[in-house]
Write an enzyme that holds these catalytic residues in place. Structure first.
Site, PDB file in Angstrom:
ATOM      1  N   GLY A  43       0.830  -1.197   0.000  1.00  0.00           N
ATOM      2  CA  GLY A  43       0.000   0.000   0.000  1.00  0.00           C
ATOM      3  C   GLY A  43       0.865   1.247   0.000  1.00  0.00           C
ATOM      4  O   GLY A  43       1.969   1.243  -0.561  1.00  0.00           O
ATOM      5  N   CYS A  44       0.399   2.289   0.642  1.00  0.00           N
ATOM      6  CA  CYS A  44       1.123   3.556   0.678  1.00  0.00           C
ATOM      7  C   CYS A  44       2.554   3.358   1.147  1.00  0.00           C
ATOM      8  O   CYS A  44       2.791   2.874   2.256  1.00  0.00           O
ATOM      9  CB  CYS A  44       0.407   4.529   1.605  1.00  0.00           C
ATOM     10  SG  CYS A  44       1.308   6.064   1.877  1.00  0.00           S
TER      11      CYS A  44
END
Length: 206
Positions: A43-44
């Site tokens: 993810g991020c």
């Protein structure tokens, strides 16, 4: 006699020069062999740096993009979802101080391996979780750890295990974001529900 001495001195000089050049050429190889690389997508990438950054044996953690077809992608291009890349972190580590198995353990503890649509509040293919193996041993260990996670959670793990591709470092303002913008980072992380979901999956950190 003088002729033989001259030839001997010339040969000796050549030998010493060869040894010096060999030592110089070997030095970068020795340094390269002292470290190894791991690449994870969770993810991020802002949120994937901190978990690895302070581990003993980790030399560096770089935010970037990998897995796609676009050469030298920008953040805007990757975010648009047309490059095939995912946000990822590249970890350079000293295998004598920390093993790949430990890095895998930290990786799993910081992702939702059941989510195939992204990670937490970040949705889309850009934020899907993945392990990019550098060689067959990393692949074996990744698959072994994935099977263990499936057994632990009792559900299908959708995190991909893929061969390493070219890794492109993200723009400077993305590097070490949690250090440069601690308040924004904490607000984003909390607002995204990351830690809440991680605790639900793995339990509270001790």
């Amino acid at each position: 006699m003088r002729m033989n001495l001259s030839r001997f001195m010339a040969a000796l000089a050549g030998l010493l020069l060869g040894v010096a050049l060999a030592a110089t050429a070997a030095e970068p190889m020795t340094k390269a062999q002292a470290t190894a690389t791991a690449v994870f997508a969770g993810g991020c990438f802002w949120c994937m740096v901190h978990p690895f950054d302070e581990l003993p044996g980790v030399v560096s953690v770089t935010s970037g993009y990998t897995g796609g077809q676009k050469v030298n992608p920008t953040y805007q291009e990757v975010s648009a979802g047309d490059t095939g890349h995912v946000e990822a972190v590249q970890i350079v580590f000293d295998p004598k101080q920390i093993g790949y198995e430990k890095l895998l353990e930290v990786f799993w503890r910081n992702v939702d391996p059941l989510d195939k649509g992204g990670q937490f509040c970040d949705r889309g293919s850009t934020y899907q979780s993945a392990i990019f193996y550098q060689h067959e041993e990393q692949k074996r260990l990744a698959e072994q750890s994935k099977a263990a996670v499936e057994k632990k959670l009792g559900k299908t793990v959708v995190t991909a295990i893929r061969p390493a591709a070219t890794f492109y470092a993200a723009e400077d303002y993305h590097q070490d974001y949690y250090k440069k913008n601690p308040l924004r980072y904490k607000y984003y992380r909390y607002g995204c529900g990351r830690d809440q979901r991680l605790e639900e999956l793995w339990g509270r950190k001790v």
